[in-house]
Design a protein around this motif. Structure first.
Motif: not given
Length: 231
Positions: A118-119, A185-196
């Protein structure tokens, strides 16, 4: 003892090389939709005979990347709403499943890879480096999808990627759409961080449907403009 003839393998290797090179050029829009693909010109460029070029073009035709007509030769397949809808329908089934399962099983290493990608996406966007942008765009998603541990589905998805890249590159020519493409990708990354898994599936579905709607609009507008000029 019989002597093994390796010549067919060498021919196959040449054909595969031409096929892969043309496939990449079509996917990256180095060869534009509708562009003619003269056998002799391609053979001369790759310094091969006509036979592997013919075979390579047949393979590309079977994938929908090339169209051939009797006595009129081969051309790069045009972009179409119909093909786009088919591609996105396949991706919706594959990627929403992989996103859900991947997010639920995400590892710390995969999250670090997604964050790094992402960076790099942001750096490439600001630099206008489209090649680097797309590479990091896919890397971010792939890091999640690998955690689903479904390699056959990943391979199937990879086979579709060269087809979709033509459309993504077309989308990225619109500066506003290019900027908006970063939201998925931002939304997917946040969902993965929450393991949701549910959120990851929804994020992927929304992103794919947004791309479909934007490209349908762009292709429809292009078609209308062409029709107006022809009239």
């Amino acid at each position: 003892m019989a002597v093994i003839d390796y010549t067919p393998l060498e021919i196959s290797s040449v054909e595969d090389g031409v096929y892969r090179a043309l496939r990449q050029e079509i996917g990256r829009l180095d060869l534009l939709p509708g562009q003619r693909l003269p056998l002799e010109e391609i053979a001369g460029r790759f310094q091969v005979s006509l036979t592997p070029v013919r075979h390579a073009l047949r393979r590309l035709e079977s994938e929908g990347l090339v169209v051939s007509l009797p006595r009129r030769g081969s051309r790069v397949a045009p972009l179409s709403v119909e093909e786009l809808e088919e591609i996105q329908a396949l991706r919706l089934g594959l990627e929403t499943f992989l996103a859900r399962r991947g997010a639920e099983a995400i590892t710390d290493e995969a999250l670090a890879e997604m964050t790094s990608a992402r960076d790099e996406m942001e750096r490439a966007f600001r630099a206008g480096d489209l090649d680097a942008y797309l590479a990091s765009f896919w890397s971010l998603r792939d890091a999640c999808y690998r955690c689903a541990a479904r390699p056959r589905l990943e391979r199937t998805l990879q086979d579709q990627r060269v087809r979709v890249e033509r459309y993504v590159l077309t989308l990225c020519r619109d500066r506003e759409a290019f900027a908006d493409l970063r939201r998925g990708p931002d939304t997917l990354l946040e969902a993965c961080r929450a393991r949701d898994g549910e959120a990851a599936e929804a994020a992927t579905r929304d992103a794919l449907q947004w791309v479909l709607a934007e490209l349908q609009r762009m292709l429809d507008n292009a078609g209308a403009a062409t029709a107006k000029v022809s009239a």
